[in-house]
Design an enzyme around this catalytic site. Structure first.
Site, short mmCIF file in Angstrom:
data_model
loop_
_atom_site.label_atom_id
_atom_site.label_comp_id
_atom_site.label_asym_id
_atom_site.label_seq_id
_atom_site.Cartn_x
_atom_site.Cartn_y
_atom_site.Cartn_z
N ARG A 178 0.80 -1.21 0.00
CA ARG A 178 0.00 0.00 0.00
C ARG A 178 0.84 1.27 0.00
O ARG A 178 0.52 2.24 -0.68
CB ARG A 178 -0.94 -0.02 1.21
N GLU A 203 -6.89 -1.60 16.72
CA GLU A 203 -6.14 -0.52 16.09
C GLU A 203 -5.69 0.53 17.09
O GLU A 203 -4.77 1.30 16.80
CB GLU A 203 -6.99 0.13 14.99
#
Length: 589
Positions: free
Chosen positions: A292, A380
């Site tokens: 990414r 996260e």
């Protein structure tokens, strides 16, 4: 006058955030005999990032090809560019196998072929490793599975529309929280044996983001104000192919990844040329292979050079894929896209990088404990496991694995502690309680008379997002970061750090002001770390320091002291010899 009142609640384990990590933590803590209070700003199990994920889940199941968690671990470390906490990365990859099989036992419905779970080959992995649910339904299916388990456990109390404002700390230990019930405007004082932060990331700090509205870094700010350390806050992952144009209604802007996985969509610049190989990467001849951060870099460099698409991104084309293959892979989705005026057989769509995930976060050990007793984190909200760049597919694995671990640890911690009295918690909470219940008004004079006005906090949030997008985005410079610091400092001088009062239920100005308090604090953290790291590594790219520097194989640590961030560096957390990971025999890629 507000009719809001103070309510006192009590629980063994308070979990802030009810996405994949929060629900997983609730389940394991309840199974260990704890009373759990699961709170969220949204409806339980229907907010946050997990339910939005239309992607794949990385786990070394070996269902289709031979695999081992140690290969997944090696790929995670490689993607993390040398900065991963090795103990956390090992936990994610090793225990993730059991976590995802548990989800299968609970009926998630992973796609199957010939009696085995189908595993896709995602970017950065050395083999097909990522499970998914058909028709872009992975996240919703995971969330539904966890919601069902939560609903079936009477030990889990679920409270939605709850905005946690601050944690309560007594003698260096977290013993509860103060929260605002958005529906009524009531203030909640919650006594808890342990608190788990599971609030997700910070991508709402950016103008272009894939986040739900509650992903503004709340958990990082809550943890830091309670005394916990944050780690590697500079590493914000930008998803390279977020939808840009034409208009798309009712879809996740990052929905194109599954199409790329299955069908190998071609990335083209405004001239119709494939361009990824220009930036030191092999051309994508067989599917979707570039990581990414590399794809983000390539797209933005093409735009910068004047070779972008009309809306300022790149083209993603599936015109080379026969319609029959498109329909076989994503039949119902093709029809929904057609209703949006998007025909993938006749033309490309435009995509551009979009803030998607945060690798940094709250510093924890392998038991998900922070350095503040009674405070844990999961999902996260945790920093360190993914280093400088998250490997594709690791997010849901991390959420569930770390959530289950945090719940177990919270239960074990409570078994060793005496509870602080409710009167102590209530006394410590009073300053925040009083601030929340105080009407927030500003008076201005005009034409000889005084009028009552309220600040336009929504405009301030938009201003912060524009600052971050412009100067603390995928590509950074000393000049831009210093400009961002100055702009954020000006905002702090204007808005301060006080807890905002309100004028009754669902007060949008109060809610925005509480959000801005956290967002500004976290934006300052990201900017300060990004300015300090004078190299390019993973998701942190400095135009003025374009290479990786071995001297920066370090983690950056932040603590919040007397209204400012204090930054230090430390060596990477490595596994000791007892837990060292060696490649398995007989499972070659």
């Amino acid at each position: 006058m507000s009719s809001a009142k103070i309510r006192h609640l009590d629980t063994d384990v308070l979990i802030v955030g009810a996405g994949g990590a929060g629900m997983s933590a609730a389940i394991s803590a309840a199974q260990a005999g704890q009373h759990v209070m699961l709170v969220d700003r949204s409806l339980i199990g229907r907010g946050g990032a997990t339910i939005m994920a239309q992607m794949t889940v990385a786990v070394a199941l070996g269902e289709q090809v031979p695999d081992d968690w140690r290969y997944h671990y090696a790929d995670t470390l490689k993607a993390g560019r040398g900065l991963c906490s090795e103990p956390l990365a090992r936990l994610l990859c090793e225990k993730g196998v059991d976590a995802i099989r548990l989800m299968d036992d609970w009926g998630t419905g992973w796609a199957r072929a010939d009696g085995h779970m189908v595993q896709a080959h995602a970017p950065g992995h050395d083999r097909p490793r990522c499970v998914y649910v058909d028709y872009l339904n992975t996240g919703p299916a995971v969330a539904k599975t966890l919601r069902t388990q939560v609903a079936q456990n009477d030990a889990i109390e679920r409270l939605g529309d709850i905005l946690v404002v601050d944690l309560v700390v007594h003698a260096g230990r977290v013993v509860g929280a103060v929260a605002l019930h958005l529906t009524t405007g009531d203030v909640l004082v919650i006594r808890a044996g342990a608190v788990i932060i599971a609030t997700g990331g910070l991508t709402r700090l950016y103008k272009r983001n894939s986040a739900s509205l509650n992903m503004g870094g709340d958990g990082y700010a809550l943890a830091a104000r309670a005394g916990a350390q944050l780690i590697d806050m500079e590493f914000v992952q930008f998803f390279p192919i977020g939808h840009l144009a034409p208009r798309l209604v009712g879809f996740d802007p990052i929905m194109w990844d599954p199409f790329r996985y299955k069908l190998g969509g071609r990335l083209l610049n405004g001239l119709g040329e494939e361009f990824v190989e220009k930036y030191g990467h092999q051309a994508e001849k067989e599917g979707y292979t570039v990581t990414r951060d590399a794809a983000t870099y390539a797209i933005l460099k093409e735009v910068e050079a004047g070779r972008g698409s009309p809306a300022g991104g790149a083209y993603l084309s599936f015109e080379h894929v026969p319609e029959a293959e498109l329909r076989k892979a994503f039949g119902p989705i093709i029809d929904k896209l057609a209703a949006n005026g998007i025909d993938l057989t006749k033309g490309p769509i435009e995509v551009a990088p979009i803030a998607h995930y945060h690798m940094g976060g709250v510093k924890v050990d392998v038991d998900m404990q922070t350095d503040v007793p009674g405070l844990l984190a999961a999902g996260e909200a945790v920093g360190g496991a993914n280093g400088a760049n998250r490997l594709s597919g690791n997010a849901i694995t991390e959420a569930i694995t770390f959530g289950l671990q945090a719940g177990r640890t919270a239960a074990a911690y409570n078994a060793t502690q005496d509870r602080v009295g409710a009167d102590v918690v209530d006394a410590l909470a009073q300053p925040v309680v009083k601030a929340l219940l105080t009407p927030s008004e500003a008076t201005s004079s005009g034409a000889g008379s005084a009028t009552t006005t309220r600040p336009n906090v929504a405009a301030q949030i938009a201003r912060l997002q524009a600052i971050m997008q412009s100067d603390v985005g995928p590509f950074r410079t000393k000049q831009g970061l210093e400009r961002a610091q100055q702009a954020l400092a000006q905002m702090r001088a204007e808005v301060g750090d006080a807890v905002a009062g309100g004028d009754g239920p669902q007060d949008p100005v109060q809610i925005d002001a509480l959000d801005l308090r956290n967002m500004l604090m976290v934006a300052e953290a990201v900017t300060q770390c990004a300015l300090a790291r004078t190299e390019s590594r993973g998701a942190h790219q400095r135009e003025d320091f374009p290479a990786m520097d071995d001297a920066w194989v370090l983690n950056q640590m932040l603590v919040w002291r007397e209204g400012r961030w204090v930054l230090t560096q430390r060596s990477i957390e490595r596994l000791d010899d007892t837990h060292a990971v060696t490649a398995p025999a007989g499972v070659a890629g």
